[in-house]
Motif scaffolding. Sequence first.
Motif, PDB file in Angstrom:
ATOM      1  N   VAL A  31       7.495 -11.098 -20.179  1.00 10.83           N
ATOM      2  CA  VAL A  31       8.429 -10.438 -19.261  1.00 10.83           C
ATOM      3  C   VAL A  31       9.509  -9.691 -20.038  1.00 10.83           C
ATOM      4  CG1 VAL A  31      10.221 -10.851 -17.521  1.00 10.83           C
ATOM      5  CG2 VAL A  31       8.011 -11.994 -17.326  1.00 10.83           C
ATOM      6  N   ASN A  32      10.081 -10.337 -21.058  1.00  7.11           N
ATOM      7  CA  ASN A  32      11.143  -9.701 -21.833  1.00  7.11           C
ATOM      8  C   ASN A  32      10.652  -8.465 -22.582  1.00  7.11           C
ATOM      9  OD1 ASN A  32      12.995 -11.596 -21.014  1.00  7.11           O
ATOM     10  ND2 ASN A  32      12.883 -12.819 -22.880  1.00  7.11           N
ATOM     11  N   ALA A  33       9.437  -8.556 -23.128  1.00  9.70           N
ATOM     12  CA  ALA A  33       8.930  -7.473 -23.972  1.00  9.70           C
ATOM     13  C   ALA A  33       8.346  -6.317 -23.168  1.00  9.70           C
ATOM     14  CB  ALA A  33       7.868  -8.016 -24.931  1.00  9.70           C
ATOM     15  N   TYR A  34       7.851  -6.591 -21.951  1.00 10.05           N
ATOM     16  CA  TYR A  34       7.102  -5.546 -21.249  1.00 10.05           C
ATOM     17  C   TYR A  34       7.799  -5.003 -20.007  1.00 10.05           C
ATOM     18  CZ  TYR A  34       2.922  -2.877 -20.138  1.00 10.05           C
ATOM     19  OH  TYR A  34       2.038  -1.853 -19.912  1.00 10.05           O
ATOM     20  N   THR A  35       8.795  -5.698 -19.480  1.00 10.28           N
ATOM     21  CA  THR A  35       9.454  -5.222 -18.256  1.00 10.28           C
ATOM     22  C   THR A  35      10.060  -3.838 -18.450  1.00 10.28           C
ATOM     23  OG1 THR A  35       9.945  -7.475 -17.520  1.00 10.28           O
ATOM     24  CG2 THR A  35      11.259  -5.708 -16.571  1.00 10.28           C
ATOM     25  N   PHE A  36      10.793  -3.649 -19.542  1.00 11.58           N
ATOM     26  CA  PHE A  36      11.426  -2.353 -19.808  1.00 11.58           C
ATOM     27  C   PHE A  36      10.361  -1.267 -19.935  1.00 11.58           C
ATOM     28  CE2 PHE A  36      13.475   0.923 -22.353  1.00 11.58           C
ATOM     29  CZ  PHE A  36      14.749   0.984 -21.810  1.00 11.58           C
ATOM     30  N   GLN A  37       9.336  -1.533 -20.733  1.00 10.35           N
ATOM     31  CA  GLN A  37       8.258  -0.562 -20.938  1.00 10.35           C
ATOM     32  C   GLN A  37       7.559  -0.246 -19.619  1.00 10.35           C
ATOM     33  OE1 GLN A  37       7.353   0.896 -23.838  1.00 10.35           O
ATOM     34  NE2 GLN A  37       5.522   1.946 -23.082  1.00 10.35           N
ATOM     35  N   PHE A  38       7.248  -1.258 -18.835  1.00 15.78           N
ATOM     36  CA  PHE A  38       6.492  -1.105 -17.593  1.00 15.78           C
ATOM     37  C   PHE A  38       7.270  -0.307 -16.552  1.00 15.78           C
ATOM     38  CE2 PHE A  38       5.330  -2.791 -13.360  1.00 15.78           C
ATOM     39  CZ  PHE A  38       3.969  -2.529 -13.350  1.00 15.78           C
ATOM     40  N   TYR A  39       8.531  -0.679 -16.336  1.00 15.70           N
ATOM     41  CA  TYR A  39       9.306  -0.048 -15.269  1.00 15.70           C
ATOM     42  C   TYR A  39       9.810   1.343 -15.645  1.00 15.70           C
ATOM     43  CZ  TYR A  39       9.342  -3.912 -11.945  1.00 15.70           C
ATOM     44  OH  TYR A  39       8.967  -4.846 -11.009  1.00 15.70           O
ATOM     45  N   VAL A  40      10.127   1.568 -16.925  1.00 16.41           N
ATOM     46  CA  VAL A  40      10.643   2.879 -17.338  1.00 16.41           C
ATOM     47  C   VAL A  40       9.511   3.884 -17.519  1.00 16.41           C
ATOM     48  CG1 VAL A  40      11.854   4.155 -19.167  1.00 16.41           C
ATOM     49  CG2 VAL A  40      12.717   1.932 -18.400  1.00 16.41           C
ATOM     50  N   TYR A  41       8.469   3.493 -18.259  1.00 16.64           N
ATOM     51  CA  TYR A  41       7.444   4.451 -18.671  1.00 16.64           C
ATOM     52  C   TYR A  41       6.239   4.515 -17.732  1.00 16.64           C
ATOM     53  CZ  TYR A  41      10.146   4.450 -22.984  1.00 16.64           C
ATOM     54  OH  TYR A  41      11.170   4.551 -23.906  1.00 16.64           O
ATOM     55  N   THR A  42       6.087   3.540 -16.830  1.00 19.74           N
ATOM     56  CA  THR A  42       4.969   3.583 -15.879  1.00 19.74           C
ATOM     57  C   THR A  42       5.455   3.703 -14.436  1.00 19.74           C
ATOM     58  OG1 THR A  42       3.507   2.311 -17.337  1.00 19.74           O
ATOM     59  CG2 THR A  42       2.948   2.356 -15.005  1.00 19.74           C
ATOM     60  N   VAL A  43       6.326   2.801 -14.007  1.00 20.36           N
ATOM     61  CA  VAL A  43       6.823   2.840 -12.626  1.00 20.36           C
ATOM     62  C   VAL A  43       7.750   4.033 -12.415  1.00 20.36           C
ATOM     63  CG1 VAL A  43       8.104   1.544 -10.868  1.00 20.36           C
ATOM     64  CG2 VAL A  43       6.545   0.348 -12.408  1.00 20.36           C
ATOM     65  N   GLY A  44       8.473   4.449 -13.472  1.00 18.28           N
ATOM     66  CA  GLY A  44       9.312   5.640 -13.395  1.00 18.28           C
ATOM     67  C   GLY A  44      10.764   5.383 -13.057  1.00 18.28           C
ATOM     68  N   LEU A  45      11.236   4.137 -13.197  1.00 21.34           N
ATOM     69  CA  LEU A  45      12.623   3.798 -12.884  1.00 21.34           C
ATOM     70  C   LEU A  45      13.520   4.124 -14.079  1.00 21.34           C
ATOM     71  CD1 LEU A  45      14.328   2.502 -10.607  1.00 21.34           C
ATOM     72  CD2 LEU A  45      13.975   0.288 -11.730  1.00 21.34           C
ATOM     73  N   ASP A  46      14.746   4.544 -13.798  1.00 25.46           N
ATOM     74  CA  ASP A  46      15.682   4.902 -14.863  1.00 25.46           C
ATOM     75  C   ASP A  46      15.978   3.698 -15.755  1.00 25.46           C
ATOM     76  OD1 ASP A  46      17.766   7.070 -15.786  1.00 25.46           O
ATOM     77  OD2 ASP A  46      18.870   5.177 -15.682  1.00 25.46           O
ATOM     78  N   ALA A  47      16.124   3.958 -17.060  1.00 24.49           N
ATOM     79  CA  ALA A  47      16.325   2.883 -18.036  1.00 24.49           C
ATOM     80  C   ALA A  47      17.574   2.066 -17.734  1.00 24.49           C
ATOM     81  CB  ALA A  47      16.405   3.466 -19.447  1.00 24.49           C
ATOM     82  N   LEU A  48      18.625   2.715 -17.235  1.00 18.65           N
ATOM     83  CA  LEU A  48      19.863   1.992 -16.946  1.00 18.65           C
ATOM     84  C   LEU A  48      19.665   0.997 -15.801  1.00 18.65           C
ATOM     85  CD1 LEU A  48      22.840   1.546 -17.502  1.00 18.65           C
ATOM     86  CD2 LEU A  48      23.370   3.427 -15.934  1.00 18.65           C
TER      87      LEU A  48
END
Length: 468
Positions: A31-48
């Motif tokens: 969860v820690n390693a992939y949540t940022f990658q998954f939501y920013v680069y695939t789901v399309g949510l802003d990094a902030l």
Amino acid sequence: MNLKTDLKSKNINYIGFAIGTMGFMLPITFVNAYTFQFYVYTVGLDALLVSIGMFIGLVVFSLGAILSGVISDNMKIGKFGKRRPFLLLSLPGMIFFMILIWMPPNCPDGQTMYWPTAIYLWVVGVGFSGSVAMGFAPYYSMLPEQAPTEKERVKVASIQGLFNIIGVVGGMAVVMVLQSQLSDPLNSKWWQLSGQHILSITPWIGGIITIISTIAIVITFFSTQENYKQDDTEIESTNFKRTNFKKSIEQIFAPTKHINNKNFLWQTIFYNMAFRLCIVVMIPFLTFVLHLKEENYFIFFLLIAPFAISGFFFWQKLISKTGLINGFSISIKLSIGISISGLIFLFNFPKLWIGILLGVIIFGLLVSCLLAGFIFPNPITSALVDEIKVEKSQSEENNQEEDLSGAYFGLNLFSMNISSGIANLILGIIFVGDNAENPQIIIFIFPVIGLIYGIGLFFLQKVKLKNR
């Protein structure tokens, strides 16, 4: 006392107790390693917005760790023990939210500040973090009670360190395998071919991870017993000690009054900020700096694996030669130098393989040093718990033994996760907009990591453990 179930009687019970570390660390790492990658680069949510969600989850985890630690301190030993029931209570929520977190509503094309997706992540993240915290703190709080001598603790911590490696490396391996499935990692939004593949398989991966974690935690539950302090005839029918609100608050913050532990808590905060930045920035670094594609992610992972294995045995050997504080200090000093060396990637290499080779060496050495963070902290915290118990037993004002193990480990976990949340916020602010794909911005994270490690080292060297 039934010696057949005593942790110290057979090595198999050391292993049974320690495997719980993998049970918790495998889903946490993924969860820690992939949540940022998954939501920013695939789901399309802003990094902030993603970073805010991860921060909220870590705050909940931190508060939950303290609360469950203190509650377990005040539990009387019942039929199933004192802290063991918390292991099973954490499982239903962990399983449910571990799968749900990978099934969000996608952000419409061009709408990175899409609030339905952000709120979904925040709510599910809170559920996952709260569930894991319920069992995580009581589990680690069992160490001083199950292994009363430093020699036993180092042995248990070494086995826990091995299972930590399996959990962390396993979680990272899954991330690498997922990335290696992408034909075009630079274009992996949910409406693109690579993104559609990620969306279809990630919930299944989450389900498989929860099955493995559940088995490990159940093994720990049945491999550990807590009836060693009293006979079965003395087990209380009422499991919770009555205590007033003021007493509970004092118990939560009692570890901050111990100067050694206060310095170690500050060290924990800065160390884990740097640790979290290393983990989260790895995939963007491999994608946008080293330009890895498809199976190259997994090959890269296999190349740094020997560094991790050798690092585990190196730090384990170093404990007996240098002691806990000195050994941990050496690992942090090395981490500082290795992190700063990441600036070398600002130069353009004539051949792509040169950059990849340097990446393997630098990340391999960095991961090797990170493993010290799985071996040293728990025995240090256990030693600090012992110190305060001795001080209290010698005090004329307090001649009654008070169990503060849960408070110490709970506050330690609180510090770890609050600092990780702050690191996520820092990363979210830096990676806002197009910065998430800017290689120069990603590279400059490394000297920041070195600086944060240096601050943690300053506080660690103020910790003076008494000779025992």
